[in-house]
Design a protein around this motif. Sequence first.
Motif, short mmCIF file in Angstrom:
data_model
loop_
_atom_site.label_atom_id
_atom_site.label_comp_id
_atom_site.label_asym_id
_atom_site.label_seq_id
_atom_site.Cartn_x
_atom_site.Cartn_y
_atom_site.Cartn_z
N ALA A 24 9.98 -7.05 -7.82
CA ALA A 24 10.36 -7.71 -9.07
C ALA A 24 11.84 -7.49 -9.39
O ALA A 24 12.53 -8.41 -9.85
N ARG A 27 13.80 -9.86 -7.29
CA ARG A 27 13.60 -11.26 -7.65
C ARG A 27 14.35 -11.64 -8.92
O ARG A 27 14.96 -12.72 -9.01
N TYR A 28 14.30 -10.74 -9.92
CA TYR A 28 14.89 -11.07 -11.21
C TYR A 28 16.27 -10.45 -11.41
O TYR A 28 16.87 -10.59 -12.49
N VAL A 300 0.84 -17.65 -16.38
CA VAL A 300 1.99 -17.71 -15.46
C VAL A 300 3.29 -17.78 -16.24
O VAL A 300 4.26 -17.07 -15.94
N ARG A 301 3.33 -18.62 -17.24
CA ARG A 301 4.54 -18.79 -18.05
C ARG A 301 4.89 -17.51 -18.79
O ARG A 301 6.07 -17.10 -18.85
N HIS A 303 3.96 -14.39 -18.00
CA HIS A 303 4.35 -13.38 -17.02
C HIS A 303 5.81 -13.54 -16.64
O HIS A 303 6.57 -12.56 -16.58
N GLU A 304 6.23 -14.77 -16.42
CA GLU A 304 7.61 -15.05 -16.06
C GLU A 304 8.56 -14.70 -17.21
O GLU A 304 9.62 -14.09 -16.99
N ALA A 305 8.20 -15.07 -18.43
CA ALA A 305 9.06 -14.80 -19.58
C ALA A 305 9.23 -13.30 -19.80
O ALA A 305 10.33 -12.82 -20.12
N ALA A 307 8.88 -10.96 -17.46
CA ALA A 307 9.63 -10.42 -16.32
C ALA A 307 11.13 -10.65 -16.48
O ALA A 307 11.93 -9.80 -16.07
N ARG A 308 11.51 -11.74 -17.06
CA ARG A 308 12.95 -11.99 -17.29
C ARG A 308 13.55 -10.97 -18.24
O ARG A 308 14.77 -10.77 -18.28
N GLU A 317 -4.20 -15.37 -11.31
CA GLU A 317 -4.20 -16.82 -11.39
C GLU A 317 -5.61 -17.38 -11.55
O GLU A 317 -5.79 -18.47 -12.09
#
Length: 351
Positions: A24, A27-28, A300-301, A303-305, A307-308, A317
Amino acid sequence: MTATIVPIHSDLPRPEHGGRLRQAAARYDIPLTDWLDLSTGINPNAWPVPPLPRALWARLPETGDGLEQAAASYYGASGALALAGSQAAIQGLPQLRAPCRVGVPEVGYQEHAHGWRRAGHQLVRLPDGDPRGRIEADVAEPLDVLVVINPNNPTGRRWSRETLLSWHAALAARGGWLVVDEAFMDASPEHSLLDAVGRPGLVVLRSLGKFFGLAGARVGFAWTEAQLRQRLDAWLGPWTLSGPARELARLALLDTAWQGSARLALARDSARLAALLDRHGLTPSGGSALFQWVRTPAAVRLHEALARQGILVRLFEQPSSLRFGLPGDAAQWRRLERALAGLAVSEGAFG
């Protein structure tokens, strides 16, 4: 029961896991030290490991060092086979039966399904982990092995002792196994099946990684009937645990004062996490003392927010969901609350 060793299908993809923090970070593009890792369901306030004698690093590990006695005292069950985490048994047990029909939870720790499938067994995916009449001898194509994760990871579903023992009786009557993974049971030991171990066809697995926060030590235990224990021990081979891991496990299992305090703290913090998520529109669908599980089509959305912002949670999923582990201190709680509050504004109602 004597069985041939079945071939390993090594080309199957491995399941995903939480705790992939370095991945992670890359990636970020966020430094490793800046992350809040809530992805694993491990006690963030781990048992405090003391300095260990230097001789432990220089000698081969030996039994007779008190670990098995400490395990018997803590778990209330003798005959524990010490393992490199319960994962070692999850990989070994499928090798000790000829190919058969194995029931596994549709949602749950996927190393169980992977281990049995990799060893050539036929998997039967069970919605919510319920065998639904598939274990009786007189039904068409009954299960030979049933895997239960109790409480389930990630749903938190817990089966009663009475239900589990009835399933075991039906399976054992025709040479079947009930495999119960109790990796998250330490906070509520009154629900354990450990007082029933030794019965033919019953396997119970435990781990120090979750409750004690010692996942890196790779220490777990398996209880089975004597013959299966010997076969699993032979399959694992010598020195399954390092000497230092054996000693810190022995000390942790004997520390009853810490254990009592940890159970109270985890119950309090789990309730606090559930309430925090609920306030921000993420009402948990289940959970345990060490995590809360949230089903949402926006998983998913979200998790991404998160992680940022350097907050790692566990994404599933199927079904679309997130698992939140416990923050470890006041600063981490504040950070999570700020992030959730910001998401509530930017993402809407998470619907």
